[in-house]
Design an enzyme around this catalytic site. Structure first.
Site, PDB file in Angstrom:
ATOM      1  N   CYS A  41       0.848  -1.192   0.000  1.00  0.00           N
ATOM      2  CA  CYS A  41       0.000   0.000   0.000  1.00  0.00           C
ATOM      3  C   CYS A  41       0.886   1.245   0.000  1.00  0.00           C
ATOM      4  O   CYS A  41       1.996   1.236   0.522  1.00  0.00           O
ATOM      5  CB  CYS A  41      -0.902   0.004   1.225  1.00  0.00           C
ATOM      6  SG  CYS A  41      -2.066   1.400   1.266  1.00  0.00           S
ATOM      7  N   ASP A  43       0.440   3.774   1.706  1.00  0.00           N
ATOM      8  CA  ASP A  43       0.379   4.367   3.051  1.00  0.00           C
ATOM      9  C   ASP A  43       1.782   4.686   3.592  1.00  0.00           C
ATOM     10  O   ASP A  43       2.667   3.823   3.578  1.00  0.00           O
ATOM     11  CB  ASP A  43      -0.333   3.384   3.990  1.00  0.00           C
ATOM     12  CG  ASP A  43      -0.742   4.033   5.301  1.00  0.00           C
ATOM     13  OD1 ASP A  43       0.157   4.533   6.022  1.00  0.00           O
ATOM     14  OD2 ASP A  43      -1.943   4.037   5.624  1.00  0.00           O
ATOM     15  N   ARG A  45       2.886   4.886   6.413  1.00  0.00           N
ATOM     16  CA  ARG A  45       3.300   4.146   7.615  1.00  0.00           C
ATOM     17  C   ARG A  45       3.819   2.748   7.298  1.00  0.00           C
ATOM     18  O   ARG A  45       4.129   1.984   8.206  1.00  0.00           O
ATOM     19  CB  ARG A  45       2.111   4.056   8.578  1.00  0.00           C
ATOM     20  CG  ARG A  45       1.638   5.406   9.073  1.00  0.00           C
ATOM     21  CD  ARG A  45       0.269   5.330   9.702  1.00  0.00           C
ATOM     22  NE  ARG A  45      -0.759   4.973   8.705  1.00  0.00           N
ATOM     23  CZ  ARG A  45      -2.061   4.873   8.990  1.00  0.00           C
ATOM     24  NH1 ARG A  45      -2.494   5.082  10.221  1.00  0.00           N
ATOM     25  NH2 ARG A  45      -2.917   4.539   8.050  1.00  0.00           N
ATOM     26  N   HIS A  97      -2.051  -4.006   4.953  1.00  0.00           N
ATOM     27  CA  HIS A  97      -1.800  -3.566   6.336  1.00  0.00           C
ATOM     28  C   HIS A  97      -3.110  -3.285   7.042  1.00  0.00           C
ATOM     29  O   HIS A  97      -4.072  -2.800   6.440  1.00  0.00           O
ATOM     30  CB  HIS A  97      -0.882  -2.334   6.352  1.00  0.00           C
ATOM     31  CG  HIS A  97      -1.522  -1.082   5.820  1.00  0.00           C
ATOM     32  ND1 HIS A  97      -2.057  -0.120   6.638  1.00  0.00           N
ATOM     33  CD2 HIS A  97      -1.734  -0.666   4.552  1.00  0.00           C
ATOM     34  CE1 HIS A  97      -2.563   0.859   5.883  1.00  0.00           C
ATOM     35  NE2 HIS A  97      -2.383   0.546   4.619  1.00  0.00           N
ATOM     36  N   CYS A 100      -5.915  -0.025   7.035  1.00  0.00           N
ATOM     37  CA  CYS A 100      -5.798   0.533   5.677  1.00  0.00           C
ATOM     38  C   CYS A 100      -7.044   1.357   5.340  1.00  0.00           C
ATOM     39  O   CYS A 100      -8.169   0.842   5.374  1.00  0.00           O
ATOM     40  CB  CYS A 100      -5.628  -0.605   4.663  1.00  0.00           C
ATOM     41  SG  CYS A 100      -5.378  -0.020   2.960  1.00  0.00           S
TER      42      CYS A 100
HETATM   43 CO    CO Z   1      -3.444   1.186   3.041  1.00  0.00          CO
END
Ligand code: CO
Length: 218
Positions: A41, A43, A45, A97, A100
């Site tokens: 992803c 993302d 993080r 994750h 998400c």
């Molecule tokens: Co995500």
């Protein structure tokens, strides 16, 4: 952090790497030979290298919203083809994750905008596994959909022309499904590690059962 600090940090990092391991960067100019491809992803993080302790040159990365692999996505498919045919990676991991936002939006049917059309692929996963998702408790439902999405995207990688051709030629590549916890920093193996076309179906069924077993109320 102000944007100019990014350059300050970059200069300091490059100097430290070169000090600790002279020739580190010049060695990388020869050719990248990563053993791993990470499909994750976008993302912020979930940084592939930091989580796994892999250095520059060790993991080939493709990231998008909610780690989706769509059969008509030339970006993802080109990255996979390059990784498999040119770099000869030995492992491809699809990494979802928990927490998400894309998966949560798919579960709730939240309208975001253009990305709704991308997230629709995860809603297809949700709809395919509606009965399973209905049996898990509501607070576990998003986590279950994260797992299911990873498993489905592993299948999408495995049935791509790139992987069909690679396995038909006898190339050794394993496609894995993992999930990462942004709350604890830990990777989980979803036991969907596929190394041949024949293995897709039985591993898929076992992995889906594994999601249900892990998530259903005691
Ligand atoms: Co995500």
């Amino acid at each position: 952090m102000p944007i100019k600090d990014l350059f300050t940090h970059n200069r300091a990092w490059a100097a430290q790497m070169e000090r600790e391991r002279p020739g580190f960067f010049s060695g990388l100019t020869q050719q990248q030979r990563p053993k791993y491809m990470w499909i994750g992803c976008s993302d912020s993080r979930v940084p592939a290298n930091q989580i796994t302790g892999l250095e520059p040159g060790e993991v080939f990365v493709h990231r998008n919203v909610a780690n989706v692999v769509v059969h008509s996505d030339l970006n993802a498919l080109s990255a996979i083809q390059f990784a498999v045919e040119m770099l000869k990676v030995e492992h491809i991991m699809v990494v979802g994750h928990y927490g998400c936002g894309g998966v949560q939006a798919a579960l709730d049917g939240t309208r975001i905008g253009l990305a709704d059309n991308w997230i629709r692929h995860i809603q297809d996963v949700r709809d395919r596994h509606r009965s399973l998702l209905d049996t898990v408790e509501s607070h576990e439902r998003a986590n279950a959909l994260v797992d299911l999405n990873v498993i489905e995207q592993v299948v999408n990688v495995c049935v791509s022309t790139v992987m069909c051709d690679a396995w038909a030629k006898g190339q050794k590549v394993t496609v894995h499904g993992w999930a990462y916890g942004i709350h604890d920093g830990l990777l989980q193996d979803l036991r969907m590690s596929v190394a041949s076309t024949d293995a897709i179906e039985p591993l898929y069924r076992a992995a889906i059962e594994g999601v249900l077993a892990a998530r259903k109320p005691a």
